[in-house]
Design a protein around this motif. Structure first.
Motif, PDB file in Angstrom:
ATOM      1  N   UNK A 153       7.597  -1.205 -15.718  1.00 44.74           N
ATOM      2  CA  UNK A 153       7.568  -1.426 -14.280  1.00 44.74           C
ATOM      3  C   UNK A 153       8.927  -1.215 -13.631  1.00 44.74           C
ATOM      4  N   UNK A 154       9.837  -0.580 -14.353  1.00 48.08           N
ATOM      5  CA  UNK A 154      11.168  -0.327 -13.818  1.00 48.08           C
ATOM      6  C   UNK A 154      11.661   1.043 -14.278  1.00 48.08           C
ATOM      7  N   UNK A 155      12.705   1.542 -13.613  1.00 51.07           N
ATOM      8  CA  UNK A 155      13.403   2.738 -14.054  1.00 51.07           C
ATOM      9  C   UNK A 155      12.564   3.996 -14.042  1.00 51.07           C
ATOM     10  N   UNK A 156      12.719   4.807 -15.095  1.00 46.98           N
ATOM     11  CA  UNK A 156      12.105   6.128 -15.161  1.00 46.98           C
ATOM     12  C   UNK A 156      10.591   6.065 -15.044  1.00 46.98           C
ATOM     13  N   UNK A 157       9.976   5.127 -15.735  1.00 47.98           N
ATOM     14  CA  UNK A 157       8.514   5.052 -15.701  1.00 47.98           C
ATOM     15  C   UNK A 157       8.019   4.764 -14.284  1.00 47.98           C
ATOM     16  N   UNK A 158       8.697   3.866 -13.578  1.00 47.78           N
ATOM     17  CA  UNK A 158       8.274   3.525 -12.221  1.00 47.78           C
ATOM     18  C   UNK A 158       8.361   4.751 -11.318  1.00 47.78           C
ATOM     19  N   UNK A 159       9.436   5.510 -11.453  1.00 46.71           N
ATOM     20  CA  UNK A 159       9.586   6.726 -10.638  1.00 46.71           C
ATOM     21  C   UNK A 159       8.484   7.736 -10.952  1.00 46.71           C
ATOM     22  N   UNK A 160       8.050   7.793 -12.211  1.00 50.88           N
ATOM     23  CA  UNK A 160       7.020   8.752 -12.602  1.00 50.88           C
ATOM     24  C   UNK A 160       5.679   8.446 -11.932  1.00 50.88           C
ATOM     25  N   UNK A 161       5.451   7.191 -11.571  1.00 53.26           N
ATOM     26  CA  UNK A 161       4.173   6.813 -10.973  1.00 53.26           C
ATOM     27  C   UNK A 161       4.073   7.213  -9.495  1.00 53.26           C
ATOM     28  N   UNK A 162       5.198   7.521  -8.849  1.00 49.85           N
ATOM     29  CA  UNK A 162       5.168   7.857  -7.427  1.00 49.85           C
ATOM     30  C   UNK A 162       4.264   9.063  -7.149  1.00 49.85           C
ATOM     31  N   UNK A 163       4.313  10.049  -8.031  1.00 44.85           N
ATOM     32  CA  UNK A 163       3.483  11.242  -7.843  1.00 44.85           C
ATOM     33  C   UNK A 163       2.004  10.891  -7.868  1.00 44.85           C
ATOM     34  N   UNK A 164       1.617   9.999  -8.799  1.00 48.66           N
ATOM     35  CA  UNK A 164       0.225   9.560  -8.882  1.00 48.66           C
ATOM     36  C   UNK A 164      -0.195   8.878  -7.590  1.00 48.66           C
ATOM     37  N   UNK A 165       0.662   7.991  -7.068  1.00 50.17           N
ATOM     38  CA  UNK A 165       0.341   7.266  -5.838  1.00 50.17           C
ATOM     39  C   UNK A 165       0.150   8.229  -4.672  1.00 50.17           C
ATOM     40  N   UNK A 166       1.058   9.184  -4.526  1.00 50.39           N
ATOM     41  CA  UNK A 166       0.942  10.118  -3.413  1.00 50.39           C
ATOM     42  C   UNK A 166      -0.305  10.982  -3.538  1.00 50.39           C
ATOM     43  N   UNK A 167      -0.628  11.431  -4.732  1.00 50.98           N
ATOM     44  CA  UNK A 167      -1.835  12.234  -4.931  1.00 50.98           C
ATOM     45  C   UNK A 167      -3.083  11.467  -4.518  1.00 50.98           C
ATOM     46  N   UNK A 168      -3.172  10.219  -4.947  1.00 51.48           N
ATOM     47  CA  UNK A 168      -4.352   9.421  -4.622  1.00 51.48           C
ATOM     48  C   UNK A 168      -4.407   9.105  -3.139  1.00 51.48           C
ATOM     49  N   UNK A 169      -3.253   8.852  -2.523  1.00 51.74           N
ATOM     50  CA  UNK A 169      -3.231   8.576  -1.086  1.00 51.74           C
ATOM     51  C   UNK A 169      -3.674   9.809  -0.298  1.00 51.74           C
ATOM     52  N   UNK A 170      -3.153  10.975  -0.642  1.00 47.23           N
ATOM     53  CA  UNK A 170      -3.534  12.196   0.066  1.00 47.23           C
ATOM     54  C   UNK A 170      -5.024  12.484  -0.096  1.00 47.23           C
ATOM     55  N   UNK A 171      -5.550  12.268  -1.295  1.00 45.70           N
ATOM     56  CA  UNK A 171      -6.970  12.537  -1.546  1.00 45.70           C
ATOM     57  C   UNK A 171      -7.857  11.619  -0.698  1.00 45.70           C
ATOM     58  N   UNK A 172      -7.523  10.340  -0.627  1.00 44.16           N
ATOM     59  CA  UNK A 172      -8.340   9.391   0.130  1.00 44.16           C
ATOM     60  C   UNK A 172      -8.174   9.576   1.629  1.00 44.16           C
ATOM     61  N   UNK A 173      -6.948   9.748   2.099  1.00 45.69           N
ATOM     62  CA  UNK A 173      -6.703   9.874   3.534  1.00 45.69           C
ATOM     63  C   UNK A 173      -7.323  11.137   4.120  1.00 45.69           C
ATOM     64  N   UNK A 174      -7.552  12.139   3.275  1.00 44.47           N
ATOM     65  CA  UNK A 174      -8.198  13.369   3.740  1.00 44.47           C
ATOM     66  C   UNK A 174      -9.630  13.118   4.198  1.00 44.47           C
ATOM     67  N   UNK A 175     -10.218  12.000   3.815  1.00 40.27           N
ATOM     68  CA  UNK A 175     -11.599  11.687   4.194  1.00 40.27           C
ATOM     69  C   UNK A 175     -11.675  10.870   5.480  1.00 40.27           C
ATOM     70  N   UNK A 176     -10.533  10.490   6.047  1.00 44.54           N
ATOM     71  CA  UNK A 176     -10.545   9.600   7.206  1.00 44.54           C
ATOM     72  C   UNK A 176     -11.105  10.293   8.447  1.00 44.54           C
ATOM     73  N   UNK A 177     -11.849   9.543   9.270  1.00 43.90           N
ATOM     74  CA  UNK A 177     -12.376  10.102  10.520  1.00 43.90           C
ATOM     75  C   UNK A 177     -11.271  10.243  11.561  1.00 43.90           C
ATOM     76  N   UNK A 178     -11.382  11.211  12.412  1.00 43.38           N
ATOM     77  CA  UNK A 178     -10.378  11.479  13.426  1.00 43.38           C
ATOM     78  C   UNK A 178     -10.820  10.871  14.753  1.00 43.38           C
TER      79      UNK A 178
END
Length: 430
Positions: free
Chosen positions: A87-112
Motif C-alpha cells: 500500500x506504499x511506494x512503487x506498488x501504490x503508484x502502479x495501481x493508479x493506471x488501474x484506477x484511471x482505466x476503471x474510472x474512464x470506463x464507468x464515466x463513459x456511460x454517464x448521461x449528459x
C-alpha cells in the motif's frame, strides 16, 4: 439507537446533554464509554494492545477469524507487518493506471445533462479496482466475484451492527444467507489461488493476492488459504464501499460550493493536486463515512485521562464529534478545503481511518484512488453546481451515505481537452 442510525444528530445531542465523555449502551458492543477529547483519544490510540485492543464484537464476526478486525495482539502485528508494503511506494503508484482505466470506463456511460445518483458508479469503480489490484482477478473469477461480493458486503454491513442469533434459523435467515454467499466467495478465492500457483509468475505480478502467496512470517511460515481469504475480504470491505461513499459525498459537497468546484477544475487543467487532496481530506472531516472507532479494555484499572474504566468496557471514539470540534477546526460546520492546504491533518484529531495500530493500512490507497477518480471526472466533464439543500445522511449499516446517492448533472467537456490531457500525463509522471 439514535446514536447509531443518526450520527449527525444522535451523538451531538448526547454530548450536549452529558459533556464530551459519557457512558451508554450500544447494540452489539454493550456498555461503552464514548469519548471526543483530543488528549484522551491520543492516549487511547497509543495504549498497548494488551491494555486496550479491538472489541470482541467487531467486523471480524462477518469477515472471518483471519481478518484484521478479529486478530489481536501479536497475531495482528504479524499480519499487519506482511501487508503494509503493497500500500506504499512503487506498488501504490502502479495501481493508479488501474484506477484511471476503471474510472474512464464507468464515466463513459454517464448521461449528459440529466440528474442521476453517482454512488452506484463509484461502487462499480472501487469494486473493479479492488478485484484487479487486490485479488488479481480476471476472466471467469472476475465475473463471479463481481456477482458475489456486492451481496456479501451489503448483507454483512447490516449484520455487523446487530447481535448474532443464538439459534441457527437455516439458509433462509439473514445469517444463513450470508454464510451461503461466503462459501461461494471462498470457492472463487481457492480457484484464484490455485491458478496463481499453477502459473508460477507471482514475482511479476503487482496484485496483493500474489504478494500474500509469496509473503512469509518471521518464522518462515506462509499465510494459510483461509487467512488469505479473510484478509482479501477485509481489504475489500474496508476499501470498497467506504471509498465509494466518500466519492459520493465529495460530489455532493463540491456541487454546493461553486468556488471550490471552479478552483478544482482550474487545478486539474494545470496538472496540480494540492487543492484536490485538501478537498478529499475536508470531505472526510465533514462527512465521515464511518462514525466511530473503538477499543475494549482488557485490564483492570485502566486510567484514560480523567476516567478509570473497568475491564470489559468498550471505549468508542466518536469521529463525528472530534471532527466537529470548534476548538480544533474553527467554523467546523463550514466546508473549507483551504484549511488543509498548508497543514496536514493531525492523525489523532482527523480520524476517518481510525488510529494507532488499528489505523486502516489502506488509507494511502484510498486517498490515491479518490484523487485519481476526481481528477478524471473534472478533466472529462463539467460538473454543474447546485443550490439545492444538502443531501441527508443515510445509514447503510456500517457506512453513512448521502441520502440521494450523491446526485449530479454533468456535461462532457470539449474545452481545453488537450491541456487537461497534458496536465494529467505530467501528474502521472511525477
Amino acid at each position: 439507537m439514535q446514536a447509531l442510525t443518526q450520527p449527525l444528530r444522535g451523538m451531538p445531542r448526547l454530548r450536549d446533554r452529558y459533556g464530551d465523555a459519557f457512558t451508554t449502551y450500544m447494540p452489539v458492543f454493550g456498555r461503552v464509554v464514548v469519548i471526543s477529547d483530543p488528549a484522551e483519544i491520543k492516549q487511547l490510540f497509543q495504549t498497548r494492545p494488551d491494555v486496550a485492543d479491538t472489541p470482541d464484537r467487531n467486523l471480524g464476526r462477518v469477515l472471518g477469524p483471519g481478518s484484521f478486525f478479529a486478530l489481536t495482539g501479536e497475531e495482528h502485528r504479524r499480519q499487519r507487518k506482511l501487508l503494509v508494503p503493497p500500500f506504499h511506494g512503487r506498488r501504490l503508484a502502479a495501481y493508479e493506471t488501474i484506477v484511471e482505466e476503471e474510472a474512464e470506463r464507468e464515466l463513459a456511460t454517464w448521461p449528459d445533462g440529466q440528474v442521476f445518483a453517482t454512488l452506484p458508479s463509484w461502487n462499480r469503480i472501487t469494486l473493479n479496482v479492488i478485484l484487479r489490484a487486490v485479488f488479481g482477478a480476471e476472466g471467469t473469477e472476475f465475473v463471479q466475484l463481481r456477482e458475489v461480493l456486492p451481496a456479501l458486503v451489503t448483507l454483512g454491513s447490516k449484520l455487523a451492527v446487530i447481535p448474532v442469533p443464538t439459534v441457527d434459523w437455516g439458509r433462509w435467515s439473514p445469517w444463513g444467507r450470508f454464510r451461503a454467499i461466503r462459501r461461494e466467495y471462498d470457492a472463487v478465492v481457492e480457484r484464484l489461488i490455485a491458478k496463481a500457483q499453477q502459473e508460477g509468475n507471482l514475482d511479476q505480478r503487482d496484485d496483493i493476492l500474489a504478494m500474500m502467496l509469496q509473503s512469509r512470517y518471521d518464522d518462515g511460515s506462509s499465510m494459510s488459504h483461509s487467512e488469505i481469504a479473510d484478509q482479501l475480504l477485509t481489504l475489500l470491505a474496508a476499501g470498497h464501499e467506504t471509498t465509494a461513499t466518500t466519492l459520493a459525498w465529495a460530489v455532493e459537497r463540491i456541487r454546493r460550493h461553486p468556488a471550490v468546484l471552479r478552483d478544482l477544475v482550474a487545478e486539474v487543467d494545470a496538472g496540480g493536486t494540492a487543492l484536490r487532496d485538501a478537498t478529499i481530506v475536508e470531505v472526510q472531516r465533514t462527512r465521515p463515512v464511518i462514525d466511530m472507532v473503538g477499543r475494549q479494555v482488557r485490564t483492570d484499572g485502566f486510567q484514560l485521562g480523567r476516567w478509570a474504566i473497568p475491564k470489559g468496557y468498550g471505549v468508542i471514539v466518536s469521529i463525528a464529534l472530534i471532527h466537529d470540534d470548534e476548538k480544533i477546526f474553527p467554523n467546523a460546520r463550514v466546508f473549507n478545503p483551504s484549511r488543509f492546504l498548508d497543514a496536514k491533518p493531525d492523525l489523532y484529531q482527523w480520524i476517518p481511518f481510525g488510529g494507532g495500530t488499528r489505523r486502516c493500512l489502506g488509507a494511502a490507497f484510498a486517498n490515491m484512488e479518490m484523487s485519481v477518480v476526481l481528477r478524471t471526472l473534472l478533466r472529462d466533464f463539467t460538473l454543474e453546481p447546485t443550490d439545492e439543500p444538502d443531501e441527508p445522511w443515510h445509514s447503510r449499516g456500517i457506512a453513512n451515505a448521502p441520502g440521494k446517492g450523491g446526485q449530479a448533472i454533468v456535461r462532457r467537456r470539449t474545452d481545453r481537452a488537450s491541456a487537461a490531457t497534458t496536465g494529467a500525463h505530467s501528474e502521472v509522471v511525477r
